[in-house]
Design an enzyme around this catalytic site. Structure first.
Site, mmCIF file in Angstrom:
data_model
loop_
_atom_site.group_PDB
_atom_site.id
_atom_site.type_symbol
_atom_site.label_atom_id
_atom_site.label_comp_id
_atom_site.label_asym_id
_atom_site.label_seq_id
_atom_site.Cartn_x
_atom_site.Cartn_y
_atom_site.Cartn_z
ATOM 1 N N HIS A 200 5.217 -10.237 1.795
ATOM 2 C CA HIS A 200 6.215 -11.299 1.795
ATOM 3 C C HIS A 200 7.380 -11.008 2.713
ATOM 4 O O HIS A 200 7.898 -11.895 3.393
ATOM 5 C CB HIS A 200 6.701 -11.547 0.363
ATOM 6 N N ARG A 201 7.830 -9.760 2.764
ATOM 7 C CA ARG A 201 9.017 -9.443 3.565
ATOM 8 C C ARG A 201 8.722 -9.519 5.063
ATOM 9 O O ARG A 201 9.597 -9.882 5.861
ATOM 10 C CB ARG A 201 9.578 -8.086 3.165
ATOM 11 N N ASP B 290 5.699 -12.011 -8.753
ATOM 12 C CA ASP B 290 5.963 -10.680 -9.317
ATOM 13 C C ASP B 290 6.570 -10.745 -10.711
ATOM 14 O O ASP B 290 6.136 -10.040 -11.627
ATOM 15 C CB ASP B 290 6.897 -9.903 -8.391
ATOM 16 N N ASN C 169 -0.489 -7.329 -6.897
ATOM 17 C CA ASN C 169 0.148 -6.450 -5.910
ATOM 18 C C ASN C 169 1.628 -6.255 -6.212
ATOM 19 O O ASN C 169 2.417 -5.967 -5.325
ATOM 20 C CB ASN C 169 -0.031 -7.034 -4.495
ATOM 21 N N LYS D 227 5.375 -14.188 -3.679
ATOM 22 C CA LYS D 227 5.548 -12.924 -4.379
ATOM 23 C C LYS D 227 6.986 -12.733 -4.852
ATOM 24 O O LYS D 227 7.238 -12.209 -5.935
ATOM 25 C CB LYS D 227 5.138 -11.766 -3.460
ATOM 26 N N GLU E 184 3.961 -3.098 -0.137
ATOM 27 C CA GLU E 184 2.893 -4.093 -0.127
ATOM 28 C C GLU E 184 2.017 -3.952 1.113
ATOM 29 O O GLU E 184 0.844 -4.313 1.107
ATOM 30 C CB GLU E 184 3.473 -5.495 -0.202
ATOM 31 N N ASP F 97 14.097 -2.269 1.912
ATOM 32 C CA ASP F 97 13.520 -3.608 2.025
ATOM 33 C C ASP F 97 14.102 -4.394 3.193
ATOM 34 O O ASP F 97 13.518 -5.402 3.611
ATOM 35 C CB ASP F 97 13.737 -4.396 0.729
#
Length: 421
Positions: free
Chosen positions: A383-384, A47, A91, A409, A339, A311
């Site tokens: 990713h999370r 990112d 993204n 990311k 995402e 998040d």
């Protein structure tokens, strides 16, 4: 695919890399500053490199070497581009939103695009705001969604209204570029402002680079015009969001994990609030000036508003699997436009390992204490989700994470540090 090894009673220390949110903002401020800035503890991930490469395409000289980045800012002065440039942000929603206003300051025609998922993420409110501030913009494909075509000739300024319940990044985008508008910008926030701590991060970075914004209780912001950021040396603190997975590992296993390069007493990162939630759920937390240690205990479910730290919802959802009773997560409808659809996709993967989950429009209800089993987990290129389900594998045999590489990311070092556990 990544096979997660079971582990009980952790006793580990992990050094957390720099904050992704701060790295984005510091890059932009340094790029618009007049002179040379040094960014230390720079987070080099997919990112932030999108943000750096876009600034480079706009003519800003950036040298990324390890965790130190040198930025030669252009003082907000852009050369005329005589050819149409296509800028692909993949993204990276943060890069897309924050940079859309920066590109508006430039001179030339720019097509702002991204991945297929990016083209499903709405940007209408930000584009409408830029239009009202004198920016020539349009949608080549679907109205309200990327790609966006900007015929850039600067931002004129004026008054604009932004809904507060969609994305704080719209406001951060206007804040970061606002000092270079032809006249002052006044942002009026309509409704509740979600993710307020991210606005605080933006205002802090702007102040550190020499620009103060008048904030009226988060109801409005007055950005002075024709100001220039001041080049400086800037230290990027550790990423609290990245630390959360290691805190969760301690909570789930009943062990203890110390995360270094986290500054709990002075950070403005909103995700630091997860520590209080973990204490409510039964963990012990020890804070020092530059570290946090979390020790697990008997976990219990809670009801919680996660509007200020969205998040952390996948992290909390996985921890809730191992808590007694139900955990209810509320006020995060905007997670459907990340995402992945982080509400629906988190719920589906929780069910895949045997959890009982209720999906709401704005959150989740997770029932702890269910009989869980191994499964191949699809993180939906998020990713999370990938990092959150790694926590589950510490207690559940047979957890396999597909597309584990999506963590680049935000946290390229994640799997290497996870092995330390």
């Amino acid at each position: 695919m990544k096979i997660i090894k079971q582990k009980d009673n952790l006793n580990s220390t992990v050094s957390i890399p720099g904050s992704k949110s701060l790295t984005h903002r510091a890059l932009i401020a340094a790029g618009l500053a007049d002179g040379k800035s040094t960014l230390r503890s720079f987070l080099s991930c997919e990112d932030t490199l999108y943000t750096a490469s876009t600034l480079q395409k706009l003519g800003i000289n950036i040298d990324v070497t390890g965790n130190i980045t040198i930025v030669h800012g252009n003082g907000g002065r852009f050369h005329q581009s005589n050819i149409k440039q296509t800028i692909d942000l993949g993204n990276s929603g943060t890069s897309y939103r924050l940079l859309l206003s920066v590109v508006a300051l430039a001179r030339g025609e720019f097509l702002f695009t991204g991945s297929d998922r990016m083209k499903q993420r709405p940007v209408a409110y930000l584009v409408d705001a830029l239009k009202s501030l004198g920016v020539d913009s349009s949608y080549p494909d679907k109205k309200g969604f990327p790609p966006v075509l900007i015929n850039a000739s600067g931002i004129k300024g004026g008054k604009v209204k932004i809904p507060g319940d969609i994305s704080s990044q719209y406001i951060s985008s206007l804040l970061l570029s606002g000092p270079y508008a032809e006249s002052e910008i006044i942002i009026e926030v309509e409704g509740e402002l979600v993710s307020r701590p991210y606005i605080d991060l933006t205002l802090d970075v702007m102040k550190d680079f020499g620009v103060d914004v008048e904030c009226d209780d988060y109801l409005s912001f007055r950005i002075p015009s024709r100001k220039s950021y001041r080049a400086c040396e800037y230290e990027i603190e550790g990423d609290v969001s990245s630390a959360s997975y290691f805190w969760g590992a301690a909570a789930i296993t009943g062990g203890s994990v110390k995360t270094e390069n986290i500054h709990p007493f002075k950070t403005r990162q909103g995700d630091i609030g997860l520590l209080k939630i973990l204490e409510q759920m039964g963990c012990s937390v020890m804070c020092e000036d530059n570290s946090v240690t979390v020790s697990g205990g008997k976990l219990r479910g809670i009801k919680i508003d996660m509007g200020t730290m969205p998040d952390m919802v996948p992290t909390l959802a996985v921890i809730a699997l191992f808590a007694e009773g139900k955990t209810e997560i509320n006020n995060v409808p905007h997670l459907r436009h990340k995402e992945s659809d982080r509400i629906a996709d988190t719920a589906n993967e929780l069910r895949a390992i045997g959890s009982r989950v209720e999906e709401k429009e704005d959150g989740l209800v997770i029932y702890g204490g269910e009989k869980l089993h191994g499964a191949e987990i699809d993180p939906h290129n998020d990713h999370r989700l990938a990092m959150s389900y790694a926590m589950a594998g510490l207690k559940i045999q047979g957890i396999i994470i597909k597309n584990e590489g999506c963590v680049i990311k935000s946290f390229p070092e994640f799997w290497g540090l996870w092995e330390i556990l």
